[in-house]
Design an enzyme around this catalytic site. Structure first.
Site, mmCIF file in Angstrom:
data_model
loop_
_atom_site.group_PDB
_atom_site.id
_atom_site.type_symbol
_atom_site.label_atom_id
_atom_site.label_comp_id
_atom_site.label_asym_id
_atom_site.label_seq_id
_atom_site.Cartn_x
_atom_site.Cartn_y
_atom_site.Cartn_z
ATOM 1 C CG ASP A 68 8.881 12.758 0.187
ATOM 2 O OD1 ASP A 68 7.886 12.322 0.555
ATOM 3 O OD2 ASP A 68 8.887 13.483 -0.559
ATOM 4 C CE1 TYR A 70 2.459 13.620 5.976
ATOM 5 C CE2 TYR A 70 3.409 14.365 7.906
ATOM 6 C CZ TYR A 70 2.492 13.665 7.370
ATOM 7 O OH TYR A 70 1.918 12.646 7.916
ATOM 8 C CG PHE A 81 4.248 8.414 9.350
ATOM 9 C CD1 PHE A 81 3.163 8.401 8.122
ATOM 10 C CD2 PHE A 81 5.204 7.465 9.395
ATOM 11 C CE1 PHE A 81 3.459 7.276 7.142
ATOM 12 C CE2 PHE A 81 5.405 6.430 8.341
ATOM 13 C CZ PHE A 81 4.596 6.516 7.277
ATOM 14 C CG HIS A 190 1.924 3.583 3.274
ATOM 15 N ND1 HIS A 190 1.200 4.839 3.526
ATOM 16 C CD2 HIS A 190 3.349 4.068 3.686
ATOM 17 C CE1 HIS A 190 2.043 5.932 3.806
ATOM 18 N NE2 HIS A 190 3.300 5.453 3.856
#
Length: 227
Positions: A68, A70, A81, A190
């Site tokens: 989701d 920031y 990202f 991740h």
């Protein structure tokens, strides 16, 4: 039912019209209108469909799936990202750039803005497209998951030879229905410090591997350098 006319790039509007006309999407819209009265929502409205606007359907070559947006001020701008120019790089993004450095010898960039990747055909897709300020995953159950599942399904069904980068358990689940006979799927841990520091991220060489696959398919490789 009111007609929905989202500000989204035309090829995507065509491919996703049945989603926009669906009742669940009306509910997302209503929820956001109500939530905006009480909370600050990220990214700003004009950036919610930024990933789609910068990477039209026919240009998608690579897909990176995030969770989701920031949830801090001025960070999110609709690309997973990625942060706006001049914003401190979050830890996951730092680790992405460190891997890029060791994989392709690309210098660590000043900017955390990944628009250059998006314009080359890298769809930077978050599973939820909005979030409340300071509350991670606060909009994950409002219908966005269904919408972004439909996006992935459309890409899997309608296109061939996309390189999907699935980082972490969440992204792997999200990409479970990708047709691996038609597409390439690269998986790893991740890039967040929690996973990366346990050895599940560094050394995956996903950037060079992606370009090798694109070249094999006679497609233009991605210039990952942001400078």
């Amino acid at each position: 039912m009111k007609s929905v006319n989202p500000q989204i790039e035309e090829s995507w509007k065509e491919h996703l019209m049945s989603e926009f006309e669906n009742e669940y999407f009306q509910k997302i819209k209503s929820f956001l209108l109500n939530d905006k009265q009480k909370y600050t929502i990220y990214p700003p409205g004009k950036d919610i469909f930024n990933a789609f606007n910068l990477t039209p359907f026919e240009k998608v070559k690579v897909v990176i799936i995030g969770q989701d947006p920031y949830h801090g001020p001025n960070q999110a701008h609709g690309l997973c990202f990625s942060v706006n120019d001049g914003i401190k790089h979050p830890p996951s993004l730092e680790n992405i750039f460190k891997e890029l450095q060791s994989d392709l010898n690309i210098p660590y960039p000043k900017t955390g803005n990944l628009e250059k990747w998006a314009k080359q055909g890298v769809l930077l897709l978050n599973a939820s497209l909005t979030v409340r300020q300071g509350e991670a995953n606060s909009h994950q159950n409002i219908g966005w998951q269904k919408f972004t599942d439909a996006v992935i399904q459309q890409l899997s069904n309608e296109k061939e030879g996309i390189v999907f980068l699935l980082w972490g358990g969440f992204a792997k689940k999200k990409g479970a229905k990708i047709d691996t006979k038609k597409h390439h799927v690269l998986t790893s841990g991740h890039p967040s410090p929690l996973s990366a520091n346990k050895g599940h991220w560094f050394g995956n060489k996903h950037f060079s591997k992606t370009n090798e696959l694109l070249v094999k398919m006679q497609k233009e490789p991605i210039n990952w350098n942001l400078e």
